[in-house]
Design an enzyme around this catalytic site. Sequence first.
Site, PDB file in Angstrom:
ATOM      1  N   ASP A   1       0.849  -1.205   0.000  1.00 36.68           N
ATOM      2  CA  ASP A   1       0.000   0.000   0.000  1.00 36.68           C
ATOM      3  C   ASP A   1       0.882   1.252   0.000  1.00 36.68           C
ATOM      4  O   ASP A   1       0.376   2.370  -0.093  1.00 36.68           O
ATOM      5  CB  ASP A   1      -1.012  -0.010   1.163  1.00 36.68           C
ATOM      6  CG  ASP A   1      -0.377  -0.080   2.532  1.00 36.68           C
ATOM      7  OD1 ASP A   1       0.856  -0.237   2.622  1.00 36.68           O
ATOM      8  OD2 ASP A   1      -1.121   0.038   3.528  1.00 36.68           O
ATOM      9  N   SER A   2       2.225   1.043   0.028  1.00 35.58           N
ATOM     10  CA  SER A   2       3.147   2.157  -0.225  1.00 35.58           C
ATOM     11  C   SER A   2       2.944   2.707  -1.633  1.00 35.58           C
ATOM     12  O   SER A   2       3.493   3.755  -1.969  1.00 35.58           O
ATOM     13  CB  SER A   2       4.599   1.699  -0.036  1.00 35.58           C
ATOM     14  OG  SER A   2       4.861   0.548  -0.808  1.00 35.58           O
TER      15      SER A   2
ATOM     16  N   ASP B   1      -1.035  -6.046  -0.341  1.00 32.88           N
ATOM     17  CA  ASP B   1      -1.454  -5.483   0.952  1.00 32.88           C
ATOM     18  C   ASP B   1      -2.958  -5.284   1.010  1.00 32.88           C
ATOM     19  O   ASP B   1      -3.572  -4.781   0.047  1.00 32.88           O
ATOM     20  CB  ASP B   1      -0.818  -4.100   1.137  1.00 32.88           C
ATOM     21  CG  ASP B   1       0.443  -4.148   1.977  1.00 32.88           C
ATOM     22  OD1 ASP B   1       0.629  -5.124   2.738  1.00 32.88           O
ATOM     23  OD2 ASP B   1       1.242  -3.204   1.872  1.00 32.88           O
TER      24      ASP B   1
ATOM     25  N   LYS C   1      -1.136  -9.392   2.836  1.00 32.41           N
ATOM     26  CA  LYS C   1      -0.488  -8.946   4.076  1.00 32.41           C
ATOM     27  C   LYS C   1      -1.402  -7.946   4.764  1.00 32.41           C
ATOM     28  O   LYS C   1      -2.061  -7.140   4.080  1.00 32.41           O
ATOM     29  CB  LYS C   1       0.869  -8.301   3.766  1.00 32.41           C
ATOM     30  CG  LYS C   1       1.560  -7.691   4.997  1.00 32.41           C
ATOM     31  CD  LYS C   1       3.000  -7.295   4.718  1.00 32.41           C
ATOM     32  CE  LYS C   1       3.159  -5.990   4.000  1.00 32.41           C
ATOM     33  NZ  LYS C   1       2.609  -4.805   4.701  1.00 32.41           N
TER      34      LYS C   1
ATOM     35  N   GLU D   1      -1.657  -5.420   8.570  1.00 30.65           N
ATOM     36  CA  GLU D   1      -0.893  -4.853   9.688  1.00 30.65           C
ATOM     37  C   GLU D   1      -1.580  -5.131  11.024  1.00 30.65           C
ATOM     38  O   GLU D   1      -2.808  -5.016  11.125  1.00 30.65           O
ATOM     39  CB  GLU D   1      -0.742  -3.334   9.498  1.00 30.65           C
ATOM     40  CG  GLU D   1       0.062  -2.972   8.256  1.00 30.65           C
ATOM     41  CD  GLU D   1       0.274  -1.475   8.088  1.00 30.65           C
ATOM     42  OE1 GLU D   1      -0.107  -0.690   8.987  1.00 30.65           O
ATOM     43  OE2 GLU D   1       0.829  -1.087   7.036  1.00 30.65           O
TER      44      GLU D   1
ATOM     45  N   GLU E   1       8.985  -3.976  10.845  1.00 24.33           N
ATOM     46  CA  GLU E   1       9.357  -2.663  10.276  1.00 24.33           C
ATOM     47  C   GLU E   1       9.843  -1.719  11.371  1.00 24.33           C
ATOM     48  O   GLU E   1       9.169  -1.524  12.397  1.00 24.33           O
ATOM     49  CB  GLU E   1       8.156  -2.054   9.535  1.00 24.33           C
ATOM     50  CG  GLU E   1       8.482  -0.692   8.933  1.00 24.33           C
ATOM     51  CD  GLU E   1       7.532  -0.245   7.832  1.00 24.33           C
ATOM     52  OE1 GLU E   1       6.639  -1.011   7.422  1.00 24.33           O
ATOM     53  OE2 GLU E   1       7.697   0.906   7.376  1.00 24.33           O
TER      54      GLU E   1
HETATM   55  O1  KIV Z   1       3.527  -1.086   1.718  1.00 28.38           O
HETATM   56  C1  KIV Z   1       4.696  -1.495   1.751  1.00 28.38           C
HETATM   57  O2  KIV Z   1       5.516  -1.216   0.873  1.00 28.38           O
HETATM   58  C2  KIV Z   1       5.084  -2.315   2.890  1.00 28.38           C
HETATM   59  C3  KIV Z   1       6.530  -2.705   3.013  1.00 28.38           C
HETATM   60  C4  KIV Z   1       7.397  -1.532   3.273  1.00 28.38           C
HETATM   61  C5  KIV Z   1       6.756  -3.761   4.004  1.00 28.38           C
HETATM   62  O3  KIV Z   1       4.281  -2.660   3.690  1.00 28.38           O
END
Ligand code: KIV
Length: 257
Positions: free
Chosen positions: A42-43, A81, A110, A112, A176
Site C-alpha cells: 500500500d506504499s 497489501d 499482508k 498490519e 518494520e
Molecule cells: O507497503 C509497503 O511497501 C510495505 C513494506 C514496506 C513492508 O508494507
Amino acid sequence: MTAPGIRKLKSSGKKIVCITAYDVFSGAIADESGADLILVGDSVGNVVLGMETTIPVEMDDMLHHTMACRQGVSKALLVADLPFGSYQSSVEQAVDNAVDLAKAGAEAVKLEGTFTDQISAIAKAGIPVMGHVGMTPQSVNAFGGFRVQGRKAQGEQVMAEAKEIQDAGAFGIVLELIPADLAAKITEELDIPTIGIGAGPSCSGQIQVFHDVLGLNADVFKHAKVYVEGRKLLGDGLKTYVSEVKTGTFPTEDNSF
Ligand code: KIV
C-alpha cells in the site's frame, strides 16, 4: 515461489529477498532480479499516487495495481497489501477483500497488526497471510509519526504480537523499524520467517520499496540503500530526448519510414 517455499527458505538458512512493485514494468524488473517475493504494497499511495501516508489507499487502488503487477511477475510469490479500512471492521470484511485481491492475482495477502481472527479466517479460506508489526504505517497517527517501535520495554509487546500472528496462521511476518537486537530475538523465537525493513541484518529476509533502492524517490531513508541513481539516470535520458527534438537531431532517417 510459493508461500510454503518462503517458509522453507528460513528452515534451510537461505535469506529471503523481497521488493515492492506496483505495475507490469516494476513487477517485471523485480521478478527478473531474482527476488523471492514481490509485494504490491500500500506504499503505492506514497511512491506512485503522491499521498503523504498509506491511509487514503482504497481496495480499488490495490486491485488495479495488483492486476497490473500480476502481468509482469511469473517467478516470485506475489503478495498484496490489504489497505487501511479493508480488514479492521470484521472477519467477513477481511476475507471478502482478501478473496478480491486473490482474484486480482495475489498469491498471498499482508495485513498490519494483531487482527488474529482475520488472519486465521483468511488462511482458512486458502489464502496465505503475512503479518506486519513494529512501525505499521497505517497506524502512523496513533504512533504520532514514523518512529522506531519496540525500544526497551515495548520490545516485549512487539515480540508478543509477532507470536500471536504466527499462532493465528501467518506464513511470514514483516518487522518494520524495530531495533536490530529485538528483530534478531523475534527471528530466533518464531518458526515463520521474519522479513525486515529497518530491522537489522538478522531477519530471515529483507524487504525494500522499489523506488527507494532504485533512487527514484526524492527522499533517502536510513533503512534503505540506493543501488542506482535512477531519478538522475532517467531524468538525464529525458533531458537528452528533449534537447535532441528541440535541436532537430532526433528523429533521423534511421527513425523514419
Ligand atoms: O507497503 C509497503 O511497501 C510495505 C513494506 C514496506 C513492508 O508494507
